[in-house]
Design a protein around this motif. Structure first.
Motif, PDB file in Angstrom:
ATOM      1  N   SER A   1       0.235  -1.157  -0.101  1.00 50.87           N
ATOM      2  CA  SER A   1       0.042   0.124  -0.135  1.00 50.87           C
ATOM      3  C   SER A   1       0.569   0.755   0.368  1.00 50.87           C
ATOM      4  O   SER A   1      -0.143   2.808  -0.155  1.00 50.87           O
ATOM      5  CB  SER A   1      -1.339   0.219   1.242  1.00 50.87           C
ATOM      6  OG  SER A   1      -1.440  -1.290   1.617  1.00 50.87           O
ATOM      7  N   LEU A   2       2.034   1.177   0.495  1.00 50.25           N
ATOM      8  CA  LEU A   2       2.744   2.066   0.794  1.00 50.25           C
ATOM      9  C   LEU A   2       3.362   2.882  -1.039  1.00 50.25           C
ATOM     10  O   LEU A   2       3.421   2.281  -1.602  1.00 50.25           O
ATOM     11  CB  LEU A   2       4.355   2.282   1.247  1.00 50.25           C
ATOM     12  CG  LEU A   2       3.885   2.247   2.565  1.00 50.25           C
ATOM     13  CD1 LEU A   2       5.258   1.361   3.969  1.00 50.25           C
ATOM     14  CD2 LEU A   2       3.902   3.182   3.708  1.00 50.25           C
ATOM     15  N   PRO A   3       3.173   4.386  -0.591  1.00 46.80           N
ATOM     16  CA  PRO A   3       3.773   5.383  -2.306  1.00 46.80           C
ATOM     17  C   PRO A   3       5.155   4.703  -2.655  1.00 46.80           C
ATOM     18  O   PRO A   3       6.021   5.037  -2.095  1.00 46.80           O
ATOM     19  CB  PRO A   3       3.184   6.515  -2.215  1.00 46.80           C
ATOM     20  CG  PRO A   3       2.891   6.466  -0.860  1.00 46.80           C
ATOM     21  CD  PRO A   3       2.904   5.447  -0.082  1.00 46.80           C
ATOM     22  N   TRP A   4       5.598   4.742  -3.764  1.00 44.05           N
ATOM     23  CA  TRP A   4       6.590   4.253  -4.658  1.00 44.05           C
ATOM     24  C   TRP A   4       6.728   5.210  -6.013  1.00 44.05           C
ATOM     25  O   TRP A   4       5.479   6.088  -6.560  1.00 44.05           O
ATOM     26  CB  TRP A   4       6.722   2.653  -4.648  1.00 44.05           C
ATOM     27  CG  TRP A   4       6.013   1.420  -4.161  1.00 44.05           C
ATOM     28  CD1 TRP A   4       5.636   1.747  -3.599  1.00 44.05           C
ATOM     29  CD2 TRP A   4       7.470   2.025  -2.851  1.00 44.05           C
ATOM     30  NE1 TRP A   4       5.707   0.710  -2.350  1.00 44.05           N
ATOM     31  CE2 TRP A   4       6.521   0.555  -1.852  1.00 44.05           C
ATOM     32  CE3 TRP A   4       9.186   2.359  -2.362  1.00 44.05           C
ATOM     33  CZ2 TRP A   4       7.626   0.588  -0.732  1.00 44.05           C
ATOM     34  CZ3 TRP A   4       9.704   2.379  -1.424  1.00 44.05           C
ATOM     35  CH2 TRP A   4       8.786   0.944  -0.565  1.00 44.05           C
ATOM     36  N   LYS A   5       7.951   5.475  -6.001  1.00 44.25           N
ATOM     37  CA  LYS A   5       7.763   6.664  -7.326  1.00 44.25           C
ATOM     38  C   LYS A   5       7.685   6.368  -8.370  1.00 44.25           C
ATOM     39  O   LYS A   5       6.823   6.967  -9.206  1.00 44.25           O
ATOM     40  CB  LYS A   5      10.122   7.173  -7.347  1.00 44.25           C
ATOM     41  CG  LYS A   5      10.323   7.617  -6.030  1.00 44.25           C
ATOM     42  CD  LYS A   5      11.737   7.967  -5.610  1.00 44.25           C
ATOM     43  CE  LYS A   5      12.280   8.734  -5.368  1.00 44.25           C
ATOM     44  NZ  LYS A   5      13.387   8.734  -4.757  1.00 44.25           N
ATOM     45  N   THR A   6       8.125   4.961  -9.398  1.00 44.64           N
ATOM     46  CA  THR A   6       7.744   4.674 -10.631  1.00 44.64           C
ATOM     47  C   THR A   6       6.697   3.581 -10.586  1.00 44.64           C
ATOM     48  O   THR A   6       6.097   2.945  -9.210  1.00 44.64           O
ATOM     49  CB  THR A   6       8.579   4.385 -11.242  1.00 44.64           C
ATOM     50  OG1 THR A   6       9.288   2.996 -10.347  1.00 44.64           O
ATOM     51  CG2 THR A   6       9.793   5.219 -11.096  1.00 44.64           C
ATOM     52  N   LEU A   7       6.190   3.378 -11.935  1.00 45.01           N
ATOM     53  CA  LEU A   7       5.415   2.015 -11.254  1.00 45.01           C
ATOM     54  C   LEU A   7       5.948   0.603 -11.641  1.00 45.01           C
ATOM     55  O   LEU A   7       5.472  -0.163 -10.590  1.00 45.01           O
ATOM     56  CB  LEU A   7       5.071   2.187 -13.359  1.00 45.01           C
ATOM     57  CG  LEU A   7       3.713   1.268 -13.610  1.00 45.01           C
ATOM     58  CD1 LEU A   7       2.273   0.983 -12.721  1.00 45.01           C
ATOM     59  CD2 LEU A   7       3.155   1.855 -14.841  1.00 45.01           C
ATOM     60  N   ARG A   8       7.088   0.611 -12.168  1.00 41.65           N
ATOM     61  CA  ARG A   8       7.503  -0.829 -12.030  1.00 41.65           C
ATOM     62  C   ARG A   8       8.656  -0.665 -10.433  1.00 41.65           C
ATOM     63  O   ARG A   8       7.575  -1.639  -9.973  1.00 41.65           O
ATOM     64  CB  ARG A   8       8.885  -0.698 -12.458  1.00 41.65           C
ATOM     65  CG  ARG A   8       9.789  -1.817 -12.457  1.00 41.65           C
ATOM     66  CD  ARG A   8      11.431  -1.899 -13.247  1.00 41.65           C
ATOM     67  NE  ARG A   8      12.456  -2.581 -13.053  1.00 41.65           N
ATOM     68  CZ  ARG A   8      12.776  -2.941 -12.510  1.00 41.65           C
ATOM     69  NH1 ARG A   8      13.145  -1.565 -10.744  1.00 41.65           N
ATOM     70  NH2 ARG A   8      13.893  -3.363 -12.049  1.00 41.65           N
ATOM     71  N   GLU A   9       8.683   0.235  -9.838  1.00 37.51           N
ATOM     72  CA  GLU A   9       8.310   0.176  -8.241  1.00 37.51           C
ATOM     73  C   GLU A   9       7.415  -0.473  -7.758  1.00 37.51           C
ATOM     74  O   GLU A   9       7.537  -1.560  -6.862  1.00 37.51           O
ATOM     75  CB  GLU A   9       9.116   1.648  -7.771  1.00 37.51           C
ATOM     76  CG  GLU A   9      10.347   1.901  -7.933  1.00 37.51           C
ATOM     77  CD  GLU A   9      11.062   2.454  -7.034  1.00 37.51           C
ATOM     78  OE1 GLU A   9      10.442   3.614  -6.320  1.00 37.51           O
ATOM     79  OE2 GLU A   9      11.911   3.252  -7.204  1.00 37.51           O
ATOM     80  N   THR A  49       4.969  -1.947  -8.283  1.00 39.76           N
ATOM     81  CA  THR A  49       5.094  -3.347  -9.479  1.00 39.76           C
ATOM     82  C   THR A  49       5.244  -4.458  -8.162  1.00 39.76           C
ATOM     83  O   THR A  49       5.197  -4.810  -7.588  1.00 39.76           O
ATOM     84  CB  THR A  49       5.191  -3.523 -10.629  1.00 39.76           C
ATOM     85  OG1 THR A  49       3.796  -2.944 -11.363  1.00 39.76           O
ATOM     86  CG2 THR A  49       3.685  -4.716 -10.980  1.00 39.76           C
ATOM     87  N   GLN A  50       6.665  -4.235  -8.183  1.00 41.63           N
ATOM     88  CA  GLN A  50       7.147  -4.575  -7.429  1.00 41.63           C
ATOM     89  C   GLN A  50       7.105  -5.170  -6.342  1.00 41.63           C
ATOM     90  O   GLN A  50       7.152  -6.195  -5.849  1.00 41.63           O
ATOM     91  CB  GLN A  50       9.003  -4.982  -7.879  1.00 41.63           C
ATOM     92  CG  GLN A  50       9.715  -5.300  -7.485  1.00 41.63           C
ATOM     93  CD  GLN A  50      10.891  -4.913  -7.733  1.00 41.63           C
ATOM     94  OE1 GLN A  50      11.614  -3.770  -7.976  1.00 41.63           O
ATOM     95  NE2 GLN A  50      12.272  -6.226  -7.140  1.00 41.63           N
ATOM     96  N   GLY A  57       5.206  -7.309  -1.443  1.00 40.88           N
ATOM     97  CA  GLY A  57       3.043  -7.641  -0.444  1.00 40.88           C
ATOM     98  C   GLY A  57       2.332  -8.587  -0.698  1.00 40.88           C
ATOM     99  O   GLY A  57       2.543  -9.442   0.310  1.00 40.88           O
ATOM    100  N   LEU A  58       2.273  -9.164  -0.955  1.00 40.16           N
ATOM    101  CA  LEU A  58       1.114 -10.210  -0.964  1.00 40.16           C
ATOM    102  C   LEU A  58       2.039 -11.224  -0.584  1.00 40.16           C
ATOM    103  O   LEU A  58       1.694 -12.427   0.059  1.00 40.16           O
ATOM    104  CB  LEU A  58       0.970 -10.130  -2.834  1.00 40.16           C
ATOM    105  CG  LEU A  58      -0.043  -9.632  -2.655  1.00 40.16           C
ATOM    106  CD1 LEU A  58      -0.496  -9.524  -4.639  1.00 40.16           C
ATOM    107  CD2 LEU A  58      -1.511  -9.363  -2.342  1.00 40.16           C
TER     108      LEU A  58
END
Length: 819
Positions: free
Chosen positions: A332-340, A342-343, A348-349
């Motif tokens: 859930s935490l926000p990340w800078k890029t779409l790739r980050e 997704t990873q 997390g899952l």
């Protein structure tokens, strides 16, 4: 002055009157909370005129609000100069020193809720004040300096806790069985066993808790094969985690001084200190693993993340829930890029499901298997039985009937207050910052939820090892909460300028850091284990509640403990030993160590052991040594006295019994200051007394009190002599004490004085030195006797011990009588 304008001095007087009135109400409210009841207005008014405690509480409330009024007047004056509520801003400057005497107002209070309110308000006030004077941004270039300072503090704290824990260990102050259980379990790995301990019936320690992390500690015994090795793992992981908090805060907040405040604040948390001071548990390994798991998640170094995640959930089974919460945070935490993003969602899952699978397997299969309860569930289910019999029923009760669960947890008449108090002590030292941590708030909430839902008062008070996982998760959430507040202060909206316009983002960093550090210092002052902590030498720490652990500042090992250590050296490592548990903490590496439960106990009895080591002063504490136990040990002929000194008895099988009669007389015909019945006169530490303790009485306070009372003792007919060992400080001609012997006739409900004598101050040879005073009498028939010393005043009096002798009470006669 304009028409209709209110004079400035009148405004200040009106404000001060409001502050006094509000402070009185606040003080009386907390005073009523002290007694766990909320009084009506009429009861409060009546108690205010009659009880000094209510008046002192009102005074503290007035001083509290007055100080806050002065500080906030100065701060808010920068925002609205014309506002009536800040008309005292100019005069507030001259009263600022008043604030720094604030801790003196609460120096003798015993209400935890009053102290909590004081610390919270004082910390915020200090943060506001310092934020007006300095800015943390000026210290951006000194990151290494603050890291070095924090490392120095960690080294000093580690040395202090290693010192006091070693003293507690060497002085036999560990009273629970946990240290011995973990020590014997870990040491058994070196003998090819799976965490097996002779102190419980489980196949392995894994039958109590899922803690495979203990396997990693066992190889360290090759370096130092001694139970004291565990003290290193008891202290260092908990204390060193402060530096990981610093690194995590520095990574998130980008301010080294603010990060230092978080690291030092974590080090000062009473919960952290309580875990380091308490006996070793697998939970002591939790803090660094939790923090490193989250740190490497933030740094996106996933190999290290998976390693420390597995180490974390291998400490205890409930850490799987904390790992699942970390998985939710990673998702859930926000990340800078779409790739980050997704990873991290994948990580997390994977974390979420892995932790739940491991936790479920541990609770349902692994622990029941090693506890010999396969098919019957976890052995600790009874402490959660109010929720249900199985995990499914427990989860169903929480989600289907949340109102009933909340009522049971926090509104219960007996324990609800303690659960509220536990939450206060968990979150308030960090000034409620975890509540602003968004999704990271799940971490402390989930970690603290398991002990809070238990019916064990040790767990839901978050005392001892049960707070080990809470403190690091609270620190993580507080760091994210601070970041959220700082982000909120960015921008220039009109609403923000009106609310906190005089602060701004940079001042907010200063305010948060100073307030946080001040709060943690004050909590450590009132409830901690550091040298400056209040009442640390009297009552240990507030988290223990009814099970207090006294630890005096004159940290030294008593003479009696040195005798026990000498006896332990006399026992070969390959010998079997039966002893009391407090001594058994030192004997875990012997070939066979059995806990003394009594002479007739089939399983744990001493008849299977080569040596028996007992402290006879502990015979009133379970498991105690009864009169029957000792007589059978000494008379049966299986054991002979190898050493007896200062109440410490070491027996060896097939040894000469010529000292047995002498040891029996020394032990059971003597009552020292520890074994005397508790009276109105206190027990004090006295190095001149044989047992290191004496009963003490002083003029004006203890007159007409019995300074010493022996326990009732059934004595056969014969000639007796009773010796009282006493000393005084003044050789006065007046009578100081009356010593006597009385016979108790329970059936007739009367007392007969057998012998008595008044002792004057001039009867002592010198001041400050013990002298023996004797009573001799004949007992024509068997009777129940008690020996007493009644204090008459005129001088201080110390009673070391009462000792009696008889020609009719031999070991053989006592043995035949109990048979």
């Amino acid at each position: 002055m304009e028409t209709g304008a209110r004079p400035k001095s009148a405004g200040i007087v009106i404000q001060l009157a409001i502050v006094i009135l509000a402070g009185t109400v606040l003080g009386l409210f907390f005073w009523s909370c002290k007694y766990n009841e909320y009084l009506s207005l009429s009861e409060i008014c009546r108690s205010f005129t009659e009880a000094g405690g209510a008046q002192r509480a009102a005074l503290r409330g007035i001083l509290c609000l007055t100080s806050l009024w002065l500080v906030f007047s100065l701060a808010l004056k920068r925002l609205r100069r014309e506002a009536f509520c800040v008309s005292s801003g100019e005069v507030a400057k001259s009263f600022l020193p008043f604030l720094f005497f604030f801790p003196l107002y609460f120096s003798r209070t015993h209400s935890d809720f009053v102290v909590i309110a004081f610390i919270f308000s004082f910390s915020l006030a200090a943060g506001f004040l310092v934020s007006l004077l300095i800015q943390f941004d000026k210290f951006q270039g000194h990151g290494k300096t603050f890291g070095v300072i924090l490392l120095l503090l960690i080294v000093l704290a580690s040395a202090w806790f290693m010192h006091i824990v070693l003293i507690a260990f060497n002085d036999f102050r560990f009273i629970d069985e946990d240290f011995a259980v973990f020590d014997t379990s870990i040491h058994s790995v070196l003998r090819g066993q799976c965490l097996r301990s002779s102190l419980h019936s489980y196949k392995s320690q894994l039958g109590c808790h899922f803690s495979p992390i203990l396997f990693l500690i066992a190889p360290f015994y090759f370096l130092y094969d001694n139970p004291r090795m565990l003290i290193f793992f008891q202290v260092i992981p908990v204390i060193s985690a402060a530096f990981i908090v610093y690194l995590l805060a520095k990574e998130k907040l980008r301010n080294p001084l603010l990060a230092f405040c978080f690291g030092a604040g974590y080090l000062l948390l009473p919960h952290v200190q309580a875990v380091a001071f308490n006996e070793f548990h697998a939970a002591n390994m939790i803090p660094p693993f939790v923090l490193l798991t989250f740190y490497f998640l933030v740094k996106r170094r996933f190999k290290a993340y998976w390693v420390f995640l597995l180490l974390m959930i291998s400490c205890r089974e409930e850490l799987s829930l904390t790992g699942a919460a970390i998985g939710i945070a990673a998702f859930s935490l926000p990340w800078k890029t779409l790739r980050e993003r997704t990873q991290n969602r994948r990580v997390g899952l994977a974390t979420f499901f892995l932790c739940l699978i491991v936790g479920a397997a541990a609770v349902k299969y692994i622990i029941p298997f090693y506890a010999d309860r396969l098919g019957k569930g976890h052995p600790n289910y009874p402490i959660f039985s109010w929720l249900g019999e199985t995990p499914r029923e427990m989860v169903s009760a929480l989600f289907c009937h949340p109102g009933e669960a909340f009522k049971f947890l926090f509104l219960d008449e007996k324990w609800g207050l303690y659960r509220w108090r536990s939450l206060c002590f968990a979150f308030l030292p960090m000034l409620l910052l975890p509540f602003f941590g968004k999704i990271t708030f799940l971490l402390p909430f989930v970690t603290a939820g398991v002990p809070l839902m238990s019916q064990s008062h040790y767990m839901f008070r978050l005392s001892m090892q049960y707070s080990a996982g809470v403190s690091p998760t609270v620190a993580i959430s507080a760091i994210w909460g601070a970041a959220s507040l700082i982000v909120f202060l960015k921008g220039s909206s009109k609403l923000k300028r009106k609310i906190v316009g005089f602060l701004g983002q940079r001042s907010a960093m200063t305010m948060i850091g100073v307030a946080l550090l001040t709060s943690c210092i004050m909590y450590s002052r009132f409830f901690g284990y550091l040298p400056f902590s209040k009442d640390f030498d009297e009552r240990g720490n507030v988290f223990y509640g009814a099970v207090e652990r006294p630890f005096r500042k004159n940290t030294r090992v008593s003479g009696q403990s040195k005798v026990i250590l000498d006896c332990i050296k006399m026992i070969p490592k390959n010998a079997s030993v039966c002893t009391q548990l407090r001594i058994g903490h030192h004997l875990g590496h012997h070939r066979d160590f059995q806990r003394f439960w009594g002479y007739d106990e089939d399983v744990h009895g001493p008849n299977r052991c080569e040596y028996v080591l007992l402290n006879m002063q502990w015979r009133q504490q379970p498991p105690g040594v009864t009169l029957s136990d000792l007589i059978q040990l000494l008379y049966a002929g299986e054991y002979g006295v190898l050493k007896y000194e200062d109440w410490i008895l070491l027996l060896k099988s097939n040894h000469s019994t010529e000292k047995n009669e002498w040891a029996y007389r020394e032990i059971f015909f003597t009552y020292d200051g520890y074994l005397l019945i508790s009276t109105g006169c206190p027990e004090v530490v006295d190095s001149g007394a044989v047992g290191g303790r004496a009963r003490f009485a002083s003029p004006g306070r203890d007159e007409s009190e019995y300074v010493a009372l022996s326990r009732y003792r059934e004595c056969p007919e014969g000639n007796y002599r009773v010796d009282f060992f006493m000393k005084t400080d003044i050789l006065t001609p007046e009578a100081i004490v009356r010593i006597d012997c009385i016979e108790i006739k329970e059936e007739e409900r009367r007392i007969i004085t057998v012998a008595e004598q008044n002792i004057r101050g001039t009867d002592f040879d010198e001041v400050g030195r013990y002298k023996r005073f004797s009573l001799s009498f004949d007992l024509p028939e068997s009777a129940v006797l008690q020996f007493r010393a009644k204090y008459l005043g005129h001088a201080k009096l110390w009673v070391d011990r009462i000792q009696f002798e008889s020609d009719a009470s031999g070991l053989e006669q006592e043995y035949s009588r109990i048979k």
